[in-house]
Design a protein around this motif. Structure first.
Motif, mmCIF file in Angstrom:
data_model
loop_
_atom_site.group_PDB
_atom_site.id
_atom_site.type_symbol
_atom_site.label_atom_id
_atom_site.label_comp_id
_atom_site.label_asym_id
_atom_site.label_seq_id
_atom_site.Cartn_x
_atom_site.Cartn_y
_atom_site.Cartn_z
ATOM 1 N N ALA A 89 -38.185 52.677 37.620
ATOM 2 C CA ALA A 89 -38.055 51.628 36.606
ATOM 3 C C ALA A 89 -39.083 51.811 35.492
ATOM 4 O O ALA A 89 -38.763 51.677 34.302
ATOM 5 C CB ALA A 89 -38.212 50.248 37.252
ATOM 6 N N ALA A 90 -40.327 52.130 35.865
ATOM 7 C CA ALA A 90 -41.383 52.299 34.863
ATOM 8 C C ALA A 90 -41.167 53.566 34.029
ATOM 9 O O ALA A 90 -41.363 53.550 32.805
ATOM 10 C CB ALA A 90 -42.751 52.335 35.532
ATOM 11 N N LEU A 91 -40.784 54.646 34.680
ATOM 12 C CA LEU A 91 -40.507 55.877 33.935
ATOM 13 C C LEU A 91 -39.336 55.672 32.976
ATOM 14 O O LEU A 91 -39.421 56.034 31.797
ATOM 15 C CB LEU A 91 -40.213 57.030 34.896
ATOM 16 N N LEU A 126 -46.727 52.932 30.026
ATOM 17 C CA LEU A 126 -45.941 52.439 31.154
ATOM 18 C C LEU A 126 -45.367 53.611 31.956
ATOM 19 O O LEU A 126 -45.455 53.645 33.189
ATOM 20 C CB LEU A 126 -44.812 51.534 30.661
ATOM 21 N N ALA A 127 -44.781 54.584 31.253
ATOM 22 C CA ALA A 127 -44.178 55.731 31.939
ATOM 23 C C ALA A 127 -45.234 56.554 32.674
ATOM 24 O O ALA A 127 -45.061 56.880 33.860
ATOM 25 C CB ALA A 127 -43.418 56.602 30.938
ATOM 26 N N ALA A 128 -46.331 56.869 31.986
ATOM 27 C CA ALA A 128 -47.352 57.729 32.590
ATOM 28 C C ALA A 128 -48.173 56.986 33.640
ATOM 29 O O ALA A 128 -48.338 57.476 34.765
ATOM 30 C CB ALA A 128 -48.267 58.285 31.503
ATOM 31 N N GLY A 129 -48.671 55.813 33.277
ATOM 32 C CA GLY A 129 -49.561 55.086 34.177
ATOM 33 C C GLY A 129 -48.846 54.484 35.365
ATOM 34 O O GLY A 129 -49.118 54.828 36.523
ATOM 35 N N CYS A 130 -47.919 53.609 35.105
ATOM 36 C CA CYS A 130 -47.215 52.929 36.190
ATOM 37 C C CYS A 130 -46.192 53.857 36.841
ATOM 38 O O CYS A 130 -46.165 54.001 38.065
ATOM 39 C CB CYS A 130 -46.550 51.662 35.660
ATOM 40 N N GLY A 131 -45.368 54.485 36.037
ATOM 41 C CA GLY A 131 -44.350 55.380 36.590
ATOM 42 C C GLY A 131 -44.958 56.547 37.339
ATOM 43 O O GLY A 131 -44.579 56.846 38.476
ATOM 44 N N GLY A 132 -45.925 57.199 36.713
ATOM 45 C CA GLY A 132 -46.593 58.328 37.358
ATOM 46 C C GLY A 132 -47.422 57.900 38.557
ATOM 47 O O GLY A 132 -47.419 58.569 39.598
ATOM 48 N N GLY A 133 -48.122 56.783 38.428
ATOM 49 C CA GLY A 133 -48.945 56.291 39.531
ATOM 50 C C GLY A 133 -48.132 55.940 40.758
ATOM 51 O O GLY A 133 -48.487 56.292 41.891
ATOM 52 N N TYR A 134 -47.021 55.250 40.545
ATOM 53 C CA TYR A 134 -46.160 54.896 41.669
ATOM 54 C C TYR A 134 -45.451 56.119 42.242
ATOM 55 O O TYR A 134 -45.177 56.171 43.439
ATOM 56 C CB TYR A 134 -45.155 53.808 41.276
ATOM 57 N N LEU A 135 -45.155 57.103 41.416
ATOM 58 C CA LEU A 135 -44.559 58.340 41.924
ATOM 59 C C LEU A 135 -45.540 59.053 42.854
ATOM 60 O O LEU A 135 -45.171 59.473 43.960
ATOM 61 C CB LEU A 135 -44.148 59.255 40.771
#
Length: 142
Positions: A20-22, A59-68
């Motif tokens: 979702a974040a990515l 959002l993509a890098a921090g949240c999306g990447g972090g959750y990945l």
């Protein structure tokens, strides 16, 4: 070793939140006017941002990447997984609190704050297997 229901739920939340974040972040970055997500740039007036490009990339890098990363570590039962997952959950709660305070309340923010809280709780319910128990750094449910 079979996964516990808590592990399966945690992994699902981590990968779903990452996707979702990515996806959302990239859509905001590609169309910084917010058109793809019907995100009005005028709501950014109390923030340092003038359009959605940088917030989308963050959002993509921090949240999306972090959750990945958290999801992959949890999937592999890496010893750092509980800490990384709890940090990702806490960061998401903080992000949603900032958005509510600086932008405006949206119901989806409450949903993702709840997801962040669930991730923290589930991450804290897992712990590394000790080397003395013959573990290789894997994680098991508490």
């Amino acid at each position: 070793m079979r996964r516990t229901p808590e592990e399966r739920t945690l992994i699902g939340l981590e990968f779903a939140t990452s996707a979702a974040a990515l996806g959302g972040g990239l859509l905001l970055a590609v169309r910084p006017d917010g058109a793809f997500l019907h995100a009005d740039p005028s709501v950014l007036r109390r923030t340092p941002f003038t359009d959605w490009r940088l917030p989308g990339l963050l959002l993509a890098a921090g949240c999306g990447g972090g959750y990945l990363v958290a999801g992959l570590l949890t999937l592999r039962r890496h010893r750092a997984a509980p800490l990384v997952s709890a940090a990702a959950g806490a960061a998401l709660i903080g992000l949603e609190a900032w958005e509510i305070a600086c932008i405006e309340f949206q119901p989806l923010e409450a949903v993702f704050a709840g997801v962040g809280a669930a991730v923290v709780v589930l991450a804290l319910r897992t712990r590394p297997v000790s080397e003395a128990q013959g573990g290789s750094g894997a994680v098991r449910s508490a």
